[in-house]
Design a protein around this motif. Sequence first.
Motif, short mmCIF file in Angstrom:
data_model
loop_
_atom_site.label_atom_id
_atom_site.label_comp_id
_atom_site.label_asym_id
_atom_site.label_seq_id
_atom_site.Cartn_x
_atom_site.Cartn_y
_atom_site.Cartn_z
N VAL A 193 0.83 -1.20 0.00
CA VAL A 193 0.00 0.00 0.00
C VAL A 193 0.87 1.25 0.00
O VAL A 193 0.62 2.20 -0.77
CB VAL A 193 -0.95 0.00 1.21
N ARG A 194 1.86 1.28 0.85
CA ARG A 194 2.76 2.43 0.89
C ARG A 194 3.39 2.70 -0.48
O ARG A 194 3.45 3.84 -0.95
CB ARG A 194 3.87 2.20 1.92
N GLU A 195 3.88 1.63 -1.10
CA GLU A 195 4.53 1.76 -2.40
C GLU A 195 3.55 2.27 -3.46
O GLU A 195 3.89 3.13 -4.28
CB GLU A 195 5.10 0.41 -2.82
N GLU A 196 2.31 1.76 -3.41
CA GLU A 196 1.31 2.16 -4.41
C GLU A 196 0.90 3.62 -4.21
O GLU A 196 0.70 4.35 -5.19
CB GLU A 196 0.08 1.25 -4.30
N ILE A 197 0.78 4.06 -2.97
CA ILE A 197 0.44 5.46 -2.71
C ILE A 197 1.50 6.39 -3.30
O ILE A 197 1.20 7.34 -4.03
CB ILE A 197 0.29 5.71 -1.19
N LEU A 198 2.75 6.11 -2.98
CA LEU A 198 3.83 6.99 -3.43
C LEU A 198 4.03 6.93 -4.94
O LEU A 198 4.26 7.96 -5.59
CB LEU A 198 5.13 6.62 -2.71
N SER A 199 3.93 5.74 -5.52
CA SER A 199 4.12 5.63 -6.97
C SER A 199 2.98 6.31 -7.73
O SER A 199 3.19 6.89 -8.80
CB SER A 199 4.23 4.16 -7.39
#
Length: 449
Positions: free
Chosen positions: A362-368
């Motif tokens: 989730v963190r990676e998807e938010i930032l990307s």
Amino acid sequence: MSSADCRALYMCLHSILCRTVIERDVTIVGGGSSGTYAAIRLTDLGNTIAIVEQKDYLGGHTETYHDPQTGDTIDIGVVVWHNVTLVKNYFKRLNVSIGQMDWLTTPITRYVDFRTGHEVLDYVPSNFATALAAYREQLSKYPYVEKGFDLVYPVPVDLLLSFGEFAEKYKLQDMINFVFGFAQGLGDLLAQPTLYVFKNFGTEILNSIVTGFLTTTHKDNSKLYEHATAELEGGLFLSSKILSVERSQAGTRILVETPAGLVLINSKKLLFTIPPNLDNLEGWDLTRSEKRLFAQFRHSAYYTGLVKNTGIPDNVTVVNTGSNTLYNIPILPGLYRIQPSGTPGLMAVKFGSALSLSDEEVREEILSSIKKLSTSGKEQSCPELVVYSSHTPFEMTVPAEAIASGFYRDLGRLQGQKQTFYTGAAFHTHDSSMLWEYIEAMLPKITAA
């Protein structure tokens, strides 16, 4: 040796090691919105209580970020409550001031497909007033949905339709995107049985949209739970884990691992307020009915946070919008929107999924997703999550077939068995105000001799 015998032996051996044994009228499992409200009300009615909570604070999904640079407070979880007497009385009881919610709006809204990062230039939000009025008319047929899951049998067919089918049947298409953005956390909105949409976006919500919602005066909703913590201090077991539970009509015995050591809590009643996931109930003496019912639940996922260095101006809201999807509903998992938090440089984000994801994903998807944005006015950026929280499991549901077959009738029959009572979102809805009303209705049964 049976599992019940093993559990009894485990309880016996560890009870010997317990330096602390306490007696209470009611043990409350879970210190979220439901558990805290129940604790205050039961205490006011003259009962002794214990709350067992795995986190180190009360409040559940009510979370407030304190910005060290500005001193601002930003609520990233529960933001508002209904403007009703019960809510006002509760806040008055805990000496927390509340007022009308003043929603932060921005002069510019960008509609972007987060899959590509490009604006959906031909998208124009629908005028949903007529559809919303038609929706309210349908809601009025099922007033019992606002009170819990005490359904009429046979269950009306319309409640079992997927919300996509229901919207098409009653020509509600113009309101679908609005509902998707407002009633976040439902996962695949169009696939959900209409019953769950009614419960999350019901008459009380519609009334509050008209009359206005309430929030804390100082924009720090965690104050409610800080004050509750002070009131309940002698009965709180925070950062604690339940090791074993034995229940009977004579009462309950709960062995708890706390930061100070093992504690055995003997109580007359047990109030269960946590999500009924079997994975979280190891050591419980679950009945066949509890196991059968709890195993049928599935859940959506919901995540929240604040991001800095987004490159998005503080006067812009970015709404996830499908460029080629039905009703322009965005594809999940993904962000719902990115909007100013009220503190310059900090953007609030909400992320949804039909299924659980790891926090890392989730963190990676938010930032990307933020990096990918190529909207007008956005600068090159290297976004960072300042604070992040998972509210998963979120919406707990069962298939329409299970609803029709009497799932919630059977779930309701658990109330009072083995001196155990059940509340929380899975037993009603994800709405603190409505859960407090639900608990009020339960109190006479919980406190009965």
